[in-house]
Design an enzyme around this catalytic site. Structure first.
Site, PDB file in Angstrom:
ATOM      1  N   ASP A  77      19.387  66.902  21.630  1.00  0.00           N
ATOM      2  CA  ASP A  77      18.003  67.104  22.078  1.00  0.00           C
ATOM      3  C   ASP A  77      16.958  66.484  21.154  1.00  0.00           C
ATOM      4  O   ASP A  77      16.016  65.841  21.615  1.00  0.00           O
ATOM      5  CB  ASP A  77      17.694  68.614  22.127  1.00  0.00           C
TER       6      ASP A  77
HETATM    7  O1  CEZ Z   1      19.532  73.329  22.087  1.00  0.00           O
HETATM    8  C1  CEZ Z   1      20.831  72.838  22.259  1.00  0.00           C
HETATM    9  C2  CEZ Z   1      20.863  72.486  23.708  1.00  0.00           C
HETATM   10  O2  CEZ Z   1      20.798  73.671  24.470  1.00  0.00           O
HETATM   11  O3  CEZ Z   1      21.024  71.700  21.436  1.00  0.00           O
HETATM   12  C3  CEZ Z   1      22.153  70.894  21.742  1.00  0.00           C
HETATM   13  C4  CEZ Z   1      22.105  70.435  23.185  1.00  0.00           C
HETATM   14  O4  CEZ Z   1      23.213  69.657  23.525  1.00  0.00           O
HETATM   15  C5  CEZ Z   1      22.052  71.648  24.073  1.00  0.00           C
HETATM   16  O5  CEZ Z   1      22.005  71.240  25.404  1.00  0.00           O
HETATM   17  C6  CEZ Z   1      22.187  69.721  20.800  1.00  0.00           C
HETATM   18  O6  CEZ Z   1      20.964  69.132  20.653  1.00  0.00           O
HETATM   19  O7  CEZ Z   1      15.617  71.187  20.897  1.00  0.00           O
HETATM   20  C7  CEZ Z   1      16.144  71.499  19.836  1.00  0.00           C
HETATM   21  O8  CEZ Z   1      15.774  71.033  18.780  1.00  0.00           O
HETATM   22  C8  CEZ Z   1      17.255  72.481  19.730  1.00  0.00           C
HETATM   23  O9  CEZ Z   1      18.299  71.970  19.095  1.00  0.00           O
HETATM   24  C9  CEZ Z   1      17.543  73.418  20.821  1.00  0.00           C
HETATM   25  O10 CEZ Z   1      17.052  72.982  21.992  1.00  0.00           O
HETATM   26  C10 CEZ Z   1      19.013  73.818  20.909  1.00  0.00           C
HETATM   27  C11 CEZ Z   1      19.043  75.300  20.770  1.00  0.00           C
HETATM   28  O11 CEZ Z   1      20.083  75.629  19.960  1.00  0.00           O
HETATM   29  C12 CEZ Z   1      19.125  76.049  22.066  1.00  0.00           C
HETATM   30  O12 CEZ Z   1      19.671  77.277  21.976  1.00  0.00           O
END
Ligand code: CEZ
Length: 795
Positions: free
Chosen positions: A479
């Site tokens: 993300d």
């Molecule tokens: O979100 C996760 C996502 O839900 O991070 C993973 C991604 O593959 C998942 O789909 C790797 O990036 O945006 C951010 O900075 C964060 O890292 C969050 O969105 C993260 C959280 O841990 C969600 O619970």
């Protein structure tokens, strides 16, 4: 200090201070609650977006569940103060807010109930929390027993945080007729249009008491007085709480009971805490849970606890194992399927799960409730665009709002389709799903699932630059890797590799479903993609992570930070990009640069300052989350890939590192009980060893279905295929014997795997009959089979 209870139903911790953040969670169809060993809680319920009924003391930002959630004195919690009326001594259970060391302490996390047992100053307190299956509310039992051998006069004070409910309107009072504290608020808003959204909200917080209290306090400030939360004036200086209310003042739900207990005498109490729309609903809850009984004389509270237990038990996995590693057995048999079930059943309590999360969570559900997974895949495909593109979030509720992260364009969502579907097909052999007709989000047409996924694959084929590398736009699986390609040129190495893997997986599905031409086409596409990968991304010892908008390769040996990323390495083992020479090189690089005592890191060295051509991942604290933590989701991909290339010793070593322990030092460093896998353990082991290993305590993670796949497809090698169940175990060498009960397409298999010296190759026997190719065929539902697997013992 930590152990599984004898019946394996609970996991117990015997100190509130050794692992102060140790926690467990419960959920139901409408809510979830995360509680820690000291009594702090985070609870949310859906209306339809996540909302709170027990708030922080200040205005909270609305956010998704966060890792490493900080706790502080006024953090929401559920406590019981106990005062000895004769000596004036005060303590609290479970531990906060008074923090008096207990003589005996147990925090026991069960699957459907969380229990604390605290013995302090001759008084034994038991507090337990359960939930109903459907309703958003907490069911509490409190028992107080006098162990001191002589009569005691006590006051006990259940204390439930209500907190800062609203800057527009908040109040609270005790209702005699409801025998409850009811706190009232209006969810703050400013646009008149929002009035129509909030007007039906459950903006009240109630605490219903089964037994009539002697007194209460609903005003937080009055309750605490100058003594503060650790030694409230209302308790220390008053015989009785002042029966106060809150008028645009922060409410609290505190009750007082005065009891006299002879030696060994016990009193029991029950409470219900939660959100409600109005007093009428609270009255209904009271009557159905506490006042009315069924034909067996049970009230709604007791029935709800039992139904909830049954609901949680439905989340069973499809293997039950006995290996030389009893910690692994406990986790796999009890906690791992529960965590997968939580994800599949609640979609992490969001109304618009990220598409990749939704698909992977239902990959996990394929092992538990394949019918739910099937439905989920069809829902997701029904939101695909006719171009083949998958959206950034799957809308699950008509009033759902697209959350921030789903407003950021990511390019990876299509790859998860064949990958997640393949697990569903392995488990069920339900190829009929491929012929289901599904609509698109933006056209009148409908198409079969096959056509939908073909389109997704073509979309990936076309969303590429002139070299044949996949664009990353503002993110892929990662993300926060949001600035590699926002100008429209940057590409993702990992996504290109993952695309090759997705093509191969899809080709396999096409082959099994009678579409050899498609299979051939996608295999060829995988092959050319892998060639492109090797041409542009191989860096000599490992694969690069990507190429930025300004054509700068990153994740390579000349980078000072972010020199190597785990994802391109593992996925190149899966996609077939890496030949055997490249495989050994990249695995060595991973071991040397990314492996730590707590697992493999997502990247290293962690970034210590912003890299504007990579993005906000580099701004996360080094060693946290995607910036070089042991990000278990990514670690699980890598382990899965190791199994795919037969690296069973490496794979098991890393798999085991996902669980705390077995030695105490490791458990304390991680700070977590093995009842879930957290989204990460801190990394940057070589930069910041002091904090490395520390758990995020966040149980929302795509890790779990991948770990289950590692067990099914890899470690135990009990993967379904079109012909039946293929047996290809990859046990670590020191394991001489394991047994596995495997439920598969309705059949029950009792499998014993044994090592045998002098054996040349694996031998499989079903009910005593040799199975030549190791594939169990024609398994019948509702039938039991005895399976013997002999594995060559190489010494
Ligand atoms: O979100 C996760 C996502 O839900 O991070 C993973 C991604 O593959 C998942 O789909 C790797 O990036 O945006 C951010 O900075 C964060 O890292 C969050 O969105 C993260 C959280 O841990 C969600 O619970």
């Amino acid at each position: 200090m930590i152990r599984a209870s004898e019946d394996q139903e609970y996991y117990e911790l015997s100190s509130p201070t050794a692992l102060p953040k140790a926690s467990g969670f419960l959920w139901n169809e409408k809510m979830m609650i995360h509680v820690n060993c000291r009594g702090y809680t985070v609870a949310q319920f859906m209306q339809p977006e996540p909302a709170k009924y027990s708030h922080a003391p200040n205005l909270e930002a609305k956010t998704f569940m966060q890792p490493e959630q900080p706790y502080y004195a006024h953090h929401p919690g559920r406590f019981l103060y106990v005062k000895d009326e004769e000596s004036g001594e005060i303590f609290s259970a479970p531990y906060e807010p008074v923090r008096v060391p207990a003589d005996q302490y147990t925090f026991a996390i069960g699957k459907s109930r969380i229990v604390w047992k605290v013995e302090c100053k001759g008084i034994h307190i038991e507090m337990s929390l359960s939930l109903p299956k459907e309703d958003a509310m907490e069911l509490w039992r409190v028992k107080v027993k006098n162990l001191s051998g002589s009569p005691r006069k006590l006051s006990i004070y259940p204390y439930f945080t209500v907190g800062y409910m609203s800057w527009m309107n908040q109040s609270g009072e005790y209702h005699e007729d409801l025998q409850a504290i009811v706190c009232t608020s209006i969810t703050p808003y400013q646009k008149y249009q929002d009035y129509y959204k909030i007007k039906d909200f459950s903006d009240k917080t109630f605490l219903i008491a089964e037994r009539k209290p002697a007194a209460w306090e609903v005003n937080q400030e009055v309750f605490e007085g100058e003594g503060g939360i650790t030694m409230p004036t209302g308790i220390r200086e008053q015989e009785l709480l002042s029966k106060g209310d809150a008028r645009y003042e922060t409410p609290v739900a505190a009750l007082q009971y005065r009891i006299e207990l002879g030696a060994d005498e016990e009193e029991a109490y029950r409470f219900i805490f939660g959100p409600a729309k109005d007093e009428e609903q609270i009255a209904q809850i009271r009557s159905s849970y506490l006042l009315n009984t069924n034909a067996d004389g049970e009230d709604g509270f007791t029935v709800a606890e039992r139904e909830y237990d049954q609901y949680i038990r439905e989340g069973r996995g499809c293997i039950e194992i006995a290996t030389p590693d009893s910690d692994l057995d406990n986790f796999v048999n009890h906690w791992l399927p529960r965590q997968m079930y939580y994800h599949g059943q609640t979609n992490r309590l969001t109304t618009d799960p990220q598409t990749r999360n939704f698909l992977q969570d239902h990959m996990g559900m394929s092992y538990i409730k394949p019918g739910t997974a099937r439905e989920a895949f069809l829902i997701a495909l029904g939101q695909q665009n006719a171009s083949g593109a998958m959206p950034d979030g799957i809308i699950l509720h008509k009033d759902a709002e697209l959350k921030y992260i789903n407003q950021v364009p990511h390019t990876d969502h299509c790859v998860w389709l064949p990958i997640c579907l393949s697990t569903y097909l392995d488990e069920t052999n339900d190829y009929s799903i491929l012929d289901e007709k599904v609509p698109y989000a933006d056209s009148e047409e409908t198409d079969t699932v096959i056509e939908h996924i073909n389109k997704a694959m073509y979309w990936l084929m076309n969303d590429r630059d002139e070299r044949g590398l996949n664009y990353i736009n503002q993110g892929d699986w990662c993300d926060p890797m949001n600035m590699v390609g926002y100008k429209g040129k940057g590409v993702s190495g990992w996504l290109t590799i993952a695309t090759a893997y997705a093509f191969n997986v899809w080709a396999g599905i096409c082959e099994n479903s009678g579409h050899p031409d498609l299979a051939q086409e996608f295999r060829a596409n995988a092959h050319t993609t892998n060639e492109v990968v090797n041409q542009y991304l191989w860096d000599g010892e490992w694969y690069a992570r990507g190429i930025t908008d300004d054509n700068v390769k990153f994740g390579i040996s000349t980078d000072r930070e972010g020199r190597i990323f785990i994802n391109p390495q593992g996925w190149s083992l899966l996609s077939g990009a890496a030949d055997s020479e490249k495989q050994s090189k990249l695995m060595r690089a991973v071991t040397e640069q990314l492996e730590t005592p707590y697992g493999v890191e997502k990247l290293a060295p962690s970034f210590t300052s912003m890299r504007e051509d990579v993005g906000r991942v580099t701004q996360k604290h080094p060693g946290s989350a995607e910036n070089g933590a042991v990000y278990n989701h990514a670690a699980a991909f890598y382990i899965y890939a190791l199994y795919a290339v037969g690296e069973q010793e490496n794979a098991y070593r890393l798999l085991r590192k996902m669980l705390p322990g077995p030695d105490l030092e490791d458990i304390v460093q991680r700070g977590q009980l093995p009842v879930f896998i957290p989204n990460y353990y801190r990394g940057a082991y070589r930069q910041f060893p002091r904090t490395a290993g520390r758990s995020s305590h966040l149980f929302n993670t795509g890790t779990v279905p991948w770990v289950y796949r590692c067990l099914i497809d890899g470690l135990f090698g009990l993967q379904g295929c079109a012909e039946g169940l293929k047996i290809t175990p990859q046990l670590p060498a020191e394991w001489k014997e394991v047994t596995v009960k495997r439920e598969f397409r309705g059949a029950k298999l009792h499998i014993v795997m044994q090592r045998e010296a002098g054996l040349q190759a694996l031998e499989v026997y079903a009910d005593g009959v040799p199975v030549a190719d190791g594939i169990l065929k024609d398994l019948q539902p509702d039938t039991e089979y005895q399976v013997l697997v002999k594995i060559p013992d190489e010494g």
